[in-house]
Design an enzyme around this catalytic site. Sequence first.
Site, PDB file in Angstrom:
ATOM      1  N   SER A 110       0.831  -1.202   0.000  1.00 58.47           N
ATOM      2  CA  SER A 110       0.000   0.000   0.000  1.00 58.47           C
ATOM      3  C   SER A 110       0.864   1.250   0.000  1.00 58.47           C
ATOM      4  O   SER A 110       1.966   1.248   0.551  1.00 58.47           O
ATOM      5  CB  SER A 110      -0.881  -0.016   1.264  1.00 58.47           C
ATOM      6  N   TYR A 143      -1.917  -1.200  11.085  1.00 64.02           N
ATOM      7  CA  TYR A 143      -2.204  -1.739   9.748  1.00 64.02           C
ATOM      8  C   TYR A 143      -1.068  -1.380   8.790  1.00 64.02           C
ATOM      9  O   TYR A 143      -0.503  -2.252   8.125  1.00 64.02           O
ATOM     10  CB  TYR A 143      -3.522  -1.185   9.188  1.00 64.02           C
ATOM     11  N   LYS A 158       2.073  -3.764   6.676  1.00 61.87           N
ATOM     12  CA  LYS A 158       2.488  -3.737   5.261  1.00 61.87           C
ATOM     13  C   LYS A 158       3.992  -3.545   5.160  1.00 61.87           C
ATOM     14  O   LYS A 158       4.677  -4.211   4.374  1.00 61.87           O
ATOM     15  CB  LYS A 158       1.759  -2.612   4.515  1.00 61.87           C
TER      16      LYS A 158
END
Length: 344
Positions: free
Chosen positions: A126, A153, A157
């Site tokens: 992302s 979150y 990644k």
Amino acid sequence: MKQTILVTGGTGFIGSHTTVELINAGYDVVIVDNLSNSQENVIDGIEEITGVRPAFVKADCCDKEAMDKVMSDYPISGIIHFAASKAVGESVEKPLLYYRNNILSLVNLLELMPKHDVKGIIFSSSCTVYGQPDPENLPVTEEAPIKPAESPYGNTKQINEEIIRDDIASGAPIKAILLRYFNPIGSHPSAIIGELPTGVPMNLIPFVTQTAIGIREQLKVFGNDYDTPDGTCIRDYIYVVDLAKAHVKAMQRVLDTDSPQLEVFNIGTGNGCSTKQIIDAFEKATGVKLNWAYAPRRAGDIEKVWANPEKANKVLGWKADTSLEDTLKSAWNWQLKLRERGIQ
Ligand code: NAD
Ligand code: WQD
């Protein structure tokens, strides 16, 4: 001989659209999904669109035994790993759930790939790894510095990218492509599959379409005092089908023996678009007036980020080529279809 691709999280938003494009490109697909954020009937939609029903196994990617069985039962050539928890706000409240789900699922796949002679993996990363790029680094390239994550979150990644790098550096007999998505929006032109957020949408476009159709009273624009032309945040909104097609190109490359063992690509349009511009474009594209108002900034929001997608354009031979108008129309058509089907 058809190649079989394992798509984890394949009944989800991006995974379902990618499965359609993989089938269209002549691959066989096996979907593994635990249905924690999607429904099994998405498989019916994929079959309706493509005429092909992908194999489906309801399983948790954190269950290594289950994943070992899937990779024994099917001749998997490559993996696209979408399965993850992705709600930024929730990750702040439940960090351990995110670290467990998003990291253990990847580690399981990496550990099993050599055993089953699976050559390549595409990882869903992302643009969140860039944090707020410095102004001189916009549009952002893959060489832009990785900033400390603003949420658990986002951290998963970054950690997962490092895990893949370290696994390959240790001599793992695999290849990987990391795709850093920007803001995927819209729905398949058939309006048979699309984005189906559970509860009150956090993301802009589902909130826009739910406001337009009357499910939500008013869209709040979080902040109009940013250092941008109209004061609202800027993002790179990419049509989910264009994003899906990038995965087909990446899969072709990662299974090509001559390509590098590890590559990173920004998957965006290269165009920055503000929240206010999205509202104006939506109203113009659909003829629907939106009830919206400015509201205070949302904590954690990045001011402006958009991609330099030239590397993907050149190396993958891929380009996002759907107009913002058509993309927003697809989101609206999907919302209308959901109402027609009595789903939302
Ligand atoms: P989504 O929630 O629609 O799809 C994820 C799917 O994975 C869901 O179907 C869910 O049921 C499944 N899943 C979750 N944990 C699982 C597990 N342990 N085992 C099996 N299945 C599991 O999300 P999405 O928007 O399609 O995102 C797909 C991937 O792309 C995610 O990794 C996400 O972090 C990443 N991503 C999404 C965006 C975005 O804006 N949507 C942007 C950048 C990156
Ligand atoms: C876009 C813009 C908001 C809702 C998130 C995750 C990111 C990735 C994509 C997974 C922002 C504004 C939004 C609303 C608004 N997901 N907005 N009113 O925050 O760029 O990215 O989804 O990887 O990790 O952080 O997307 O759609 O939430 O917001 O004004 O009701 O719309 O401020 O500027 P975001 P978003």
